[in-house]
Design a protein around this motif. Structure first.
Motif, mmCIF file in Angstrom:
data_model
loop_
_atom_site.group_PDB
_atom_site.id
_atom_site.type_symbol
_atom_site.label_atom_id
_atom_site.label_comp_id
_atom_site.label_asym_id
_atom_site.label_seq_id
_atom_site.Cartn_x
_atom_site.Cartn_y
_atom_site.Cartn_z
ATOM 1 N N ASN A 77 0.837 6.623 11.597
ATOM 2 C CA ASN A 77 1.012 7.985 11.076
ATOM 3 C C ASN A 77 0.737 8.058 9.581
ATOM 4 O OD1 ASN A 77 3.465 9.475 9.451
ATOM 5 N ND2 ASN A 77 2.501 10.852 10.918
ATOM 6 N N PHE A 124 2.132 18.137 5.174
ATOM 7 C CA PHE A 124 1.418 18.814 6.262
ATOM 8 C C PHE A 124 1.544 17.931 7.496
ATOM 9 C CE2 PHE A 124 -1.494 16.420 3.583
ATOM 10 C CZ PHE A 124 -2.056 15.539 4.472
ATOM 11 N N HIS A 125 1.315 18.523 8.656
ATOM 12 C CA HIS A 125 1.524 17.787 9.901
ATOM 13 C C HIS A 125 0.408 16.772 10.141
ATOM 14 C CE1 HIS A 125 2.557 16.889 14.039
ATOM 15 N NE2 HIS A 125 1.301 17.148 14.381
ATOM 16 N N THR A 126 0.825 15.558 10.480
ATOM 17 C CA THR A 126 -0.074 14.527 10.980
ATOM 18 C C THR A 126 0.552 13.981 12.264
ATOM 19 O OG1 THR A 126 -0.896 13.900 8.798
ATOM 20 C CG2 THR A 126 -1.089 12.246 10.543
ATOM 21 N N GLN A 181 6.775 15.238 5.206
ATOM 22 C CA GLN A 181 5.367 15.159 4.815
ATOM 23 C C GLN A 181 4.832 16.567 4.547
ATOM 24 O OE1 GLN A 181 3.392 12.915 7.931
ATOM 25 N NE2 GLN A 181 4.292 10.975 7.259
ATOM 26 N N HIS A 227 -2.111 10.061 7.687
ATOM 27 C CA HIS A 227 -1.660 11.177 6.867
ATOM 28 C C HIS A 227 -2.292 11.121 5.473
ATOM 29 C CE1 HIS A 227 1.072 14.274 5.381
ATOM 30 N NE2 HIS A 227 1.403 13.478 4.382
ATOM 31 N N ALA A 249 2.242 12.021 15.069
ATOM 32 C CA ALA A 249 3.187 10.911 14.941
ATOM 33 C C ALA A 249 2.671 9.668 15.650
ATOM 34 C CB ALA A 249 4.543 11.328 15.492
#
Length: 280
Positions: A87, A79-81, A77, A91, A83
């Motif tokens: 998710n 960018f971080h979203t 992905q 995201h 978990a």
């Protein structure tokens, strides 16, 4: 300017940057690789003093047919979203707000199919100009879930949103403009020129003032609950993934492939892959 594999970046006018989604052979399906490049290019434009406005469009016959269902969207992905359950819809919503929160205006230029994730990307733009014959909608409600980013009620009101959510039907560009999804629609052969005309007008206003003009509108929408509503909608999308119908369709997708699964989904509606071709 950076080298990209899945997008093309150019500057068709002074102070106007344009990003073209460039997977025409896949109807510009939004893979995480493409999305990574898109967000990087948008953020680069936002920090470039020579750029006042950015246009997003699609190469080939359409804007985007949606997210890339042939890939694992949990991997790589952009960018971080956090978990866990939900998710992906979280995201997606966070990605739309990344565009929403840019300082400089972003314009969506939409032609052909603008479906599912493609419609979510267009909805995240500040201005949207569409071809009269564009086909815009969220057919995934027929087989998987409501949108990850539940923008339709905010843009179109309850009745228009409800009809699209209960049928999965598409609306034309003309209908999208009349409903509030888009600003205006134009004949397909005029869309590019008319979008550039509007981008040039937007670019006349200094960016330090324009960012406040943009936020002034957004803050009113947020005061009415848009950001909280979009966030809440991600839980509905996550919940839908556990329904018996969704699980059965996903099993069909894995067993028979994407084309057959989409054909099965749309056959009784007579649209999408099952639409009658002109002259047939």
């Amino acid at each position: 300017m950076a080298d990209y594999q899945y997008i093309v970046v150019d500057e068709p006018l002074d102070r106007v940057r344009r990003i073209t989604l460039n997977r025409p052979q896949k109807r510009n399906a939004l893979s995480n690789a493409l999305r990574s490049e898109l967000f990087a290019a948008l953020e680069a434009a936002d920090t470039d003093a020579a750029v006042a406005v950015t246009i997003i469009r699609g190469a080939g016959p359409c804007f985007s047919a949606g997210y890339d269902l042939a890939s694992d969207n949990r991997q790589n992905q952009p960018f971080h979203t956090a978990a866990g359950i939900g998710n992906w819809p979280r995201h997606v919503a966070e990605g739309c707000f990344r565009i929403w929160d840019l300082a400089k205006p972003v314009i969506g230029q939409v032609h052909g199919h603008c479906l599912a994730g493609g419609s979510e990307l267009a909805a995240a733009c500040d201005l949207v100009y569409v071809a009269d014959d564009a086909m815009i909608g969220y057919p995934a409600v027929r087989s998987i879930s409501p949108p990850d980013n539940q923008f339709y009620p905010w843009l179109m009101g309850m009745r228009g949103a409800m009809e699209l959510m209960l049928t999965g039907d598409t609306m034309s560009g003309r209908e999208a403009a009349a409903s509030g999804f888009a600003n205006r629609s134009f004949p397909a052969d005029e869309l590019e020129a008319r979008t550039l005309d509007m981008a040039a007008r937007v670019a006349k206003i200094p960016s330090d003032l324009q960012q406040i003009n943009k936020r002034a509108v957004h803050r009113q929408m947020e005061a009415m609950g848009l950001r909280q509503g979009i966030r809440a909608g991600t839980e509905m999308q996550a919940l839908a993934m556990y329904t018996e119908s969704t699980q059965a369709w996903l099993a069909q997708l894995l067993q028979k492939g994407l084309k057959e699964a989409l054909t099965s989904r749309d056959a009784s509606f007579g649209d999408g892959r099952t639409a009658t071709k002109p002259g047939a």
